[in-house]
Design a protein around this motif. Structure first.
Motif, PDB file in Angstrom:
ATOM      1  N   ALA A 126       1.025  -1.264  -0.012  1.00 33.29           N
ATOM      2  CA  ALA A 126       0.055   0.013  -0.031  1.00 33.29           C
ATOM      3  C   ALA A 126       0.782   1.171  -0.125  1.00 33.29           C
ATOM      4  O   ALA A 126       2.025   1.173   0.364  1.00 33.29           O
ATOM      5  N   LEU A 127       0.452   2.462  -0.486  1.00 35.46           N
ATOM      6  CA  LEU A 127       1.047   3.693  -0.560  1.00 35.46           C
ATOM      7  C   LEU A 127       0.145   4.844  -0.437  1.00 35.46           C
ATOM      8  O   LEU A 127      -0.914   4.875  -1.232  1.00 35.46           O
ATOM      9  N   ASP A 128       0.350   5.879   0.453  1.00 33.24           N
ATOM     10  CA  ASP A 128      -0.202   7.069   0.485  1.00 33.24           C
ATOM     11  C   ASP A 128       0.375   7.900  -0.509  1.00 33.24           C
ATOM     12  O   ASP A 128       1.714   8.187  -0.459  1.00 33.24           O
ATOM     13  N   ARG A 259      10.595  -5.317  -4.153  1.00 30.91           N
ATOM     14  CA  ARG A 259      11.630  -4.270  -3.740  1.00 30.91           C
ATOM     15  C   ARG A 259      11.511  -3.061  -4.613  1.00 30.91           C
ATOM     16  O   ARG A 259      11.719  -1.755  -4.187  1.00 30.91           O
ATOM     17  N   ALA A 260      11.116  -3.206  -5.932  1.00 29.81           N
ATOM     18  CA  ALA A 260      11.043  -2.004  -6.940  1.00 29.81           C
ATOM     19  C   ALA A 260       9.976  -1.100  -6.366  1.00 29.81           C
ATOM     20  O   ALA A 260       9.848   0.177  -6.506  1.00 29.81           O
ATOM     21  N   TYR A 261       8.809  -1.601  -5.848  1.00 31.98           N
ATOM     22  CA  TYR A 261       7.812  -0.676  -5.649  1.00 31.98           C
ATOM     23  C   TYR A 261       7.912  -0.013  -4.099  1.00 31.98           C
ATOM     24  O   TYR A 261       7.551   0.818  -3.846  1.00 31.98           O
ATOM     25  N   GLU A 262       8.554  -0.930  -3.471  1.00 31.54           N
ATOM     26  CA  GLU A 262       9.008  -0.352  -1.932  1.00 31.54           C
ATOM     27  C   GLU A 262       9.985   0.865  -2.171  1.00 31.54           C
ATOM     28  O   GLU A 262       9.862   1.769  -1.157  1.00 31.54           O
ATOM     29  N   ARG A 263      10.829   0.825  -3.156  1.00 33.92           N
ATOM     30  CA  ARG A 263      11.602   2.033  -3.446  1.00 33.92           C
ATOM     31  C   ARG A 263      10.969   3.398  -3.815  1.00 33.92           C
ATOM     32  O   ARG A 263      11.345   4.349  -3.458  1.00 33.92           O
ATOM     33  N   ILE A 264       9.573   3.238  -4.090  1.00 30.21           N
ATOM     34  CA  ILE A 264       8.753   4.603  -4.299  1.00 30.21           C
ATOM     35  C   ILE A 264       8.113   4.779  -3.158  1.00 30.21           C
ATOM     36  O   ILE A 264       7.115   5.552  -3.349  1.00 30.21           O
ATOM     37  N   GLY A 265       7.877   3.873  -2.386  1.00 30.46           N
ATOM     38  CA  GLY A 265       7.187   4.208  -1.025  1.00 30.46           C
ATOM     39  C   GLY A 265       6.137   3.337  -0.550  1.00 30.46           C
ATOM     40  O   GLY A 265       5.369   3.166   0.486  1.00 30.46           O
ATOM     41  N   PHE A 266       5.902   2.149  -1.232  1.00 26.50           N
ATOM     42  CA  PHE A 266       4.936   1.214  -0.856  1.00 26.50           C
ATOM     43  C   PHE A 266       5.572   0.524   0.352  1.00 26.50           C
ATOM     44  O   PHE A 266       6.497   0.177   0.464  1.00 26.50           O
ATOM     45  N   HIS A 268       4.360  -3.237   2.772  1.00 25.84           N
ATOM     46  CA  HIS A 268       3.765  -4.471   2.708  1.00 25.84           C
ATOM     47  C   HIS A 268       2.858  -4.395   4.003  1.00 25.84           C
ATOM     48  O   HIS A 268       2.891  -4.276   5.214  1.00 25.84           O
ATOM     49  N   ILE A 269       1.462  -4.841   3.948  1.00 22.22           N
ATOM     50  CA  ILE A 269       0.178  -4.579   4.826  1.00 22.22           C
ATOM     51  C   ILE A 269      -0.314  -5.982   5.049  1.00 22.22           C
ATOM     52  O   ILE A 269      -1.031  -6.234   5.835  1.00 22.22           O
TER      53      ILE A 269
END
Length: 287
Positions: A126-128, A259-266, A268-269
């Protein structure tokens, strides 16, 4: 007890799902777009409610396309055992949902692993959108009819990556359908570099101010350069600025994608389980 929802139940269903939007996006999105009486569109959904003293405790959905969805965080055993009768005669093609709830459903319906072409556990991220990095925006655009041959090949690649056991005929049919859908809806964006498409991302569903991102694809020759995160971030920034979207969720297919998505702020929920059947199965009537 479990009963099929009527039109008058729509506000109560949405109110039940709203606090769990991040893990209920297909249920909420289909309800918002198609209501409770659409029997033609593949995403039109029949909803079933488990109630206790007039309050909803669980919601189950079966789309016209045969996909099952569920939000039942504290449903009693009777909910699961009531599913076969509620779904009797319906053709099931797959299911998406929280891992534990998918497992309960498959057990209740007697759907066995040997019938699956896909049985995948994926982190839900998830990402705000307020936290998106403030970087120069890359060029993205909607798909056009000129992109159809490229998109068909990309969707073939996407399906091969995510569902390697799918029969070739099914892959070809689904890729062609998906390419046409990408061109004729406003949901897909292409990342453009040197006037050439390099990657794509699409919005699969929307409920309120939250969207679910999916079908993120970078062809092999353009991977390992951050393009998956770039196209997703650009698409979400555009949605935030143009249509008031404030949050997003997605399923990461593997650790590298996460990891690619976590680099833009996502972040894990939860964990989802995604199941597809080799051939649709009709739920048999209870004896």
């Amino acid at each position: 007890m479990l009963r099929q929802a009527a039109e008058a139940d729509a506000p109560a269903i949405d109110a039940f799902l709203a606090p769990m939007t991040d893990t209920s996006l297909f249920l909420r999105g289909n309800l918002a777009r198609h209501g409770l009486s659409d029997s033609s569109h593949p995403h039109g959904t029949a909803y079933f409610l488990w109630e206790d003293r007039g309050a909803i405790r669980a919601v189950f959905g079966c789309s016209n396309g045969g996909y099952l969805m569920c939000q039942a965080p504290d449903a009693p055993p009777g909910f699961w055992s009531a599913l076969p009768a509620a779904l009797s005669g319906r053709r099931v093609t797959g299911m998406t949902g929280l891992t534990e709830q998918v497992g309960h459903t498959l057990d209740a319906l007697g759907l066995q692993a040997e019938r699956f072409t896909l049985d995948h556990h994926a982190p839900i991220l998830a990402l705000d959108l307020r936290t998106l990095p403030d970087t120069p925006e890359p060029a993205i655009r909607a798909a056009t009819s000129d992109d159809l041959p490229l998109l068909e090949s990309w969707f073939r690649g996407y399906i091969a990556d995510t569902e390697p056991d799918r029969p070739a005929r099914q892959v070809a049919e689904e890729a062609l359908t998906a390419a046409h859908r990408a061109v004729h809806t406003a949901d897909t964006r292409l990342l453009i570099e040197d006037e050439t498409p390099r990657a794509m991302a699409a919005v699969l569903s929307r409920a309120g101010d939250t969207v679910q991102v999916g079908t993120v694809y970078v062809p092999p020759e353009h991977r390992n350069a951050g393009r998956a995160g770039t196209v997703v971030a650009a698409h979400l920034a555009d949605l935030r600025d143009r249509s008031g979207v404030t949050s997003a969720v997605l399923f990461a297919h593997n650790a590298a994608a996460a990891r690619a998505y976590e680099r833009i702020g996502f972040r894990h929920i939860a964990t989802a389980r995604i199941v597809k059947l080799a051939t649709p199965q009709e739920i048999a009537p209870c004896p």
